[in-house]
Design an enzyme around this catalytic site. Structure first.
Site, mmCIF file in Angstrom:
data_model
loop_
_atom_site.group_PDB
_atom_site.id
_atom_site.type_symbol
_atom_site.label_atom_id
_atom_site.label_comp_id
_atom_site.label_asym_id
_atom_site.label_seq_id
_atom_site.Cartn_x
_atom_site.Cartn_y
_atom_site.Cartn_z
ATOM 1 N N LYS A 1 0.872 -1.212 0.071
ATOM 2 C CA LYS A 1 -0.230 0.036 -0.097
ATOM 3 C C LYS A 1 0.874 1.163 0.074
ATOM 4 O O LYS A 1 1.233 1.751 1.013
ATOM 5 C CB LYS A 1 -0.880 -0.070 1.129
ATOM 6 C CG LYS A 1 -2.166 0.856 1.129
ATOM 7 C CD LYS A 1 -3.201 0.316 2.090
ATOM 8 C CE LYS A 1 -4.178 1.350 2.213
ATOM 9 N NZ LYS A 1 -4.977 1.622 1.098
HETATM 10 N N1 PMP Z 1 -7.653 -2.079 -3.054
HETATM 11 C C1 PMP Z 1 -7.268 -0.969 -2.956
HETATM 12 C C2 PMP Z 1 -6.775 0.017 -4.287
HETATM 13 C C3 PMP Z 1 -7.614 -0.040 -1.624
HETATM 14 O O1 PMP Z 1 -6.996 1.163 -1.645
HETATM 15 C C4 PMP Z 1 -8.160 -0.789 -0.932
HETATM 16 C C5 PMP Z 1 -8.253 0.059 0.501
HETATM 17 N N2 PMP Z 1 -7.124 -0.233 1.418
HETATM 18 C C6 PMP Z 1 -8.415 -1.943 -0.810
HETATM 19 C C7 PMP Z 1 -8.445 -2.940 -2.138
HETATM 20 C C8 PMP Z 1 -9.217 -2.713 0.256
HETATM 21 O O2 PMP Z 1 -8.216 -2.985 1.286
HETATM 22 P P1 PMP Z 1 -8.533 -3.386 2.731
HETATM 23 O O3 PMP Z 1 -9.959 -4.287 2.921
HETATM 24 O O4 PMP Z 1 -7.578 -3.847 3.405
HETATM 25 O O5 PMP Z 1 -9.046 -1.847 3.359
#
Ligand code: PMP
Length: 301
Positions: A153
């Site tokens: 991320k």
């Molecule tokens: N894909 C992207 C591009 C994101 O930014 C997020 C949010 N973090 C997610 C998927 C979902 O991730 P999570 O369930 O860990 O929040």
């Protein structure tokens, strides 16, 4: 909206007033998007304030830093403890938590030499989104996994998300469905995507997506309730006009999609397995039992 004169944030080992926090303008993070972050939520539960999947989020933050070769020493447990203290200092229960790891001044393109941890928290009203989202297939692709560590991320990746999200908004949609470099459905600008067809849920495999913690939680709920799911590469045509679809992510939770490229999903949301998952997720974050939903499954087919 995010802070006021009383807001406290955590920065480099200290709890300080947000208005007094400073950063330099000569860092790789600001210039090149070379930073890693997380999006986490805490909830007011009957057992007190609880950060949902805190360990998983902080472990992903550490992994993102490692993949970006950013030196980073905090353990997940330390960060969890700091976050609970920060929530208390800000008098928050239902909150969004944004940890960010930024690099020290360095204009070169070599790896970071030192990092700072910032954790910000702000109030988050946990209401459901009343309307189902209208989404469009984006003209932008997700970052190519041969060019980026897509499972990390990383701040810079979100320029792609901004382009895709804004394109959708400019065209009168709420959000974008972004395809991978082979033309398969990957995810949204900031959430993973599932669709439901013939009582099975489908979502993109790892490789071209940010593997969401909510996505993993949906699998967990499916296992608990006995709902079938499959990770598979799907074309937009397969998803469009399927029975139902939803976005899932920490911020969005489980959000129903109403239509894709102006084509409505076939079933009323209330009659889908996806709707049961939405309800189960809400119970789970509040540390409530949702096994009663198993009985409802028989009415959804
Ligand atoms: N894909 C992207 C591009 C994101 O930014 C997020 C949010 N973090 C997610 C998927 C979902 O991730 P999570 O369930 O860990 O929040």
């Amino acid at each position: 909206m995010y802070y006021n004169q009383n807001t406290i944030l955590f920065f480099d080992g200290e709890f300080i007033n947000a208005q007094n926090a400073k950063t330099d303008l000569y860092g790789q993070s600001l210039h090149y998007g070379y930073a890693v972050f997380e999006g986490i939520k805490s909830y007011k539960t009957s057992n007190g304030t609880k950060i949902f999947k805190a360990l998983e989020h902080y472990e992903r933050l550490k992994r993102s830093a490692e993949l970006m070769m950013i030196p980073f020493e905090y353990s997940a447990e330390e960060m969890m403890e700091i976050t609970y203290r920060l929530l208390e200092k800000n008098n928050l229960s239902n909150a969004y938590i944004r940890p960010l790891v930024i690099c020290s001044p360095n204009m070169s393109l070599s790896k970071g030499k030192q990092s700072s941890l910032v954790i910000e928290v702000w109030n988050w009203d946990n209401g459901y989104l009343a309307n189902q989202m209208k989404v469009m297939t984006s003209s932008f692709q997700r970052p190519n996994p041969k060019a980026f560590k897509v499972e990390a991320k990383v701040s810079g990746h979100y320029v792609n998300s901004i382009l895709a999200c804004q394109e959708a908004k400019d065209k009168g949609f709420d959000e974008a469905i972004v395809l991978d470099e082979n033309g398969f459905v990957a995810e949204s600008s900031g959430a993973n995507v599932f669709y439901e067809k013939d009582n099975t849920l489908f979502t993109a495999p790892k490789g071209n997506i940010l593997p969401g913690i909510t996505r993993a939680t949906v699998f967990e709920i499916c296992d608990q309730l006995g709902i079938q799911y499959e990770e598979k590469f799907s074309t937009p045509e397969e998803m469009r006009g399927s029975d139902a679809a939803f976005f899932c992510g920490t911020a969005a939770e489980i959000v129903a999609l109403g239509s894709m490229d102006e084509v409505s999903f076939a079933k009323p949301w209330e009659d889908t397995k996806a709707a049961l998952i939405q309800t189960a997720y809400r119970h789970l974050v509040l540390e409530e039992d949702y096994s009663y939903l198993k009985e409802r499954l028989q009415y959804v087919s």
